[in-house]
Scaffold this motif. Sequence first.
Motif, short mmCIF file in Angstrom:
data_model
loop_
_atom_site.label_atom_id
_atom_site.label_comp_id
_atom_site.label_asym_id
_atom_site.label_seq_id
_atom_site.Cartn_x
_atom_site.Cartn_y
_atom_site.Cartn_z
N ARG A 131 0.67 -1.20 0.06
CA ARG A 131 0.23 0.06 -0.44
C ARG A 131 0.70 1.01 -0.24
O ARG A 131 0.31 2.42 -0.45
N LYS A 132 1.93 1.29 0.45
CA LYS A 132 2.66 2.64 0.82
C LYS A 132 3.42 2.72 -1.11
O LYS A 132 3.77 3.94 -1.53
N LYS A 133 3.21 1.40 -2.29
CA LYS A 133 4.46 1.90 -3.46
C LYS A 133 3.04 2.12 -4.00
O LYS A 133 3.16 2.12 -5.17
N TYR A 134 1.60 1.48 -4.36
CA TYR A 134 0.20 1.12 -5.25
C TYR A 134 -0.84 1.82 -4.02
O TYR A 134 -1.23 1.20 -3.38
N HIS A 135 -1.50 1.89 -5.08
CA HIS A 135 -3.26 2.25 -4.98
C HIS A 135 -4.14 1.72 -5.94
O HIS A 135 -3.25 1.34 -6.75
N VAL A 136 -4.84 0.63 -5.34
CA VAL A 136 -5.24 -0.35 -6.12
C VAL A 136 -7.23 0.10 -5.72
O VAL A 136 -7.75 0.37 -4.74
N PHE A 137 -7.34 0.25 -7.49
CA PHE A 137 -9.14 0.44 -7.39
C PHE A 137 -9.64 -0.70 -7.91
O PHE A 137 -8.90 -1.06 -9.68
N TYR A 138 -10.58 -0.82 -7.25
CA TYR A 138 -11.31 -2.30 -7.35
C TYR A 138 -13.15 -2.25 -8.28
O TYR A 138 -13.44 -1.90 -6.43
N ASP A 139 -13.09 -2.38 -8.90
CA ASP A 139 -14.31 -1.92 -9.39
C ASP A 139 -15.92 -3.37 -9.77
O ASP A 139 -15.59 -3.92 -10.95
N GLY A 140 -16.06 -3.40 -9.15
CA GLY A 140 -17.19 -5.13 -8.88
C GLY A 140 -17.90 -4.31 -8.52
O GLY A 140 -18.91 -4.47 -7.62
N PHE A 141 -19.08 -4.31 -9.50
CA PHE A 141 -21.17 -3.75 -9.10
C PHE A 141 -21.51 -4.86 -9.62
O PHE A 141 -22.42 -4.95 -9.07
N ALA A 142 -21.21 -6.28 -10.17
CA ALA A 142 -21.96 -7.54 -9.87
C ALA A 142 -21.44 -8.80 -9.52
O ALA A 142 -19.93 -8.72 -10.31
N SER A 143 -22.32 -9.34 -8.77
CA SER A 143 -21.02 -10.90 -8.45
C SER A 143 -20.72 -11.32 -9.25
O SER A 143 -19.94 -12.04 -9.02
N ASN A 144 -21.37 -11.73 -10.48
CA ASN A 144 -20.91 -12.26 -11.72
C ASN A 144 -20.09 -11.37 -12.72
O ASN A 144 -20.84 -12.18 -13.93
N VAL A 145 -20.22 -10.74 -12.90
CA VAL A 145 -19.05 -9.55 -14.20
C VAL A 145 -18.07 -9.35 -13.45
O VAL A 145 -17.31 -9.57 -11.67
N MET A 146 -16.59 -10.02 -14.00
CA MET A 146 -15.79 -9.14 -13.58
C MET A 146 -14.78 -8.28 -12.76
O MET A 146 -15.40 -6.83 -13.96
N PRO A 147 -14.47 -7.77 -12.95
CA PRO A 147 -14.61 -6.06 -11.58
C PRO A 147 -13.16 -5.17 -12.87
O PRO A 147 -12.72 -6.65 -13.70
N ASP A 148 -13.24 -4.29 -12.69
CA ASP A 148 -12.10 -3.32 -13.12
C ASP A 148 -11.50 -3.09 -12.37
O ASP A 148 -12.07 -3.08 -11.71
N ILE A 149 -9.89 -4.05 -12.86
CA ILE A 149 -9.27 -3.07 -12.08
C ILE A 149 -7.96 -2.29 -12.44
O ILE A 149 -7.35 -2.34 -13.63
N THR A 150 -7.35 -1.74 -11.36
CA THR A 150 -6.57 -0.04 -11.74
C THR A 150 -5.74 -0.51 -10.42
O THR A 150 -5.76 -0.27 -9.17
N VAL A 151 -4.46 -0.92 -11.25
CA VAL A 151 -3.46 -0.13 -10.57
C VAL A 151 -2.53 1.24 -10.40
O VAL A 151 -1.99 0.39 -11.59
N VAL A 152 -2.48 2.23 -9.66
CA VAL A 152 -1.40 3.45 -9.52
C VAL A 152 -0.65 3.28 -8.81
O VAL A 152 -0.68 3.36 -7.01
N PRO A 153 0.56 3.46 -9.27
CA PRO A 153 1.72 4.02 -7.77
C PRO A 153 1.37 5.29 -7.76
O PRO A 153 0.60 5.92 -7.54
N VAL A 154 2.01 5.13 -6.24
CA VAL A 154 1.78 5.99 -5.15
C VAL A 154 2.77 7.04 -5.99
O VAL A 154 4.12 6.62 -5.67
N THR A 155 2.32 8.49 -5.44
CA THR A 155 2.74 9.33 -6.14
C THR A 155 4.28 10.09 -4.62
O THR A 155 3.62 9.69 -3.37
N ALA A 156 6.06 10.81 -5.27
CA ALA A 156 6.59 10.96 -4.02
C ALA A 156 5.63 12.47 -3.45
O ALA A 156 5.69 12.13 -2.02
#
Length: 112
Positions: free
Chosen positions: A85-110
């Motif tokens: 968590r010190k290195k990356y922010h993870v955004f996990y957007d699952g709107f339904a339990s039967n649909v693959m969630p949208d996963i976004t990984v963004v590096p933490v800025t200084a």
Amino acid sequence: MKVKRGQNRERNGLGGMVASAALMAAALAAFALFSVQFGNRTGARDQETLKKAIARASVQCYAIEGRYPPSVEYLEENYGVMINRKKYHVFYDGFASNVMPDITVVPVTAAE
């Protein structure tokens, strides 16, 4: 003649030292540039590896439980996903339990 030869040697010695110093500075600059670019490539690879690990764990959860996980924290607790968590922010957007969630990984800025 001995005086002239000695003077030439001194000039060549000083010129050689300046050329050596310039070569050393160029080599250090090239090494620094290579190190920065290597670090950038490694960081991008780590980011992509984390995203793929989260996606694989999500698919595994779907195969075992019949639903995609409700959050990344669920994957961390039950499927062994480890997120720095010190290195990356993870955004996990699952709107339904039967649909693959949208996963976004963004590096933490200084600045954060």
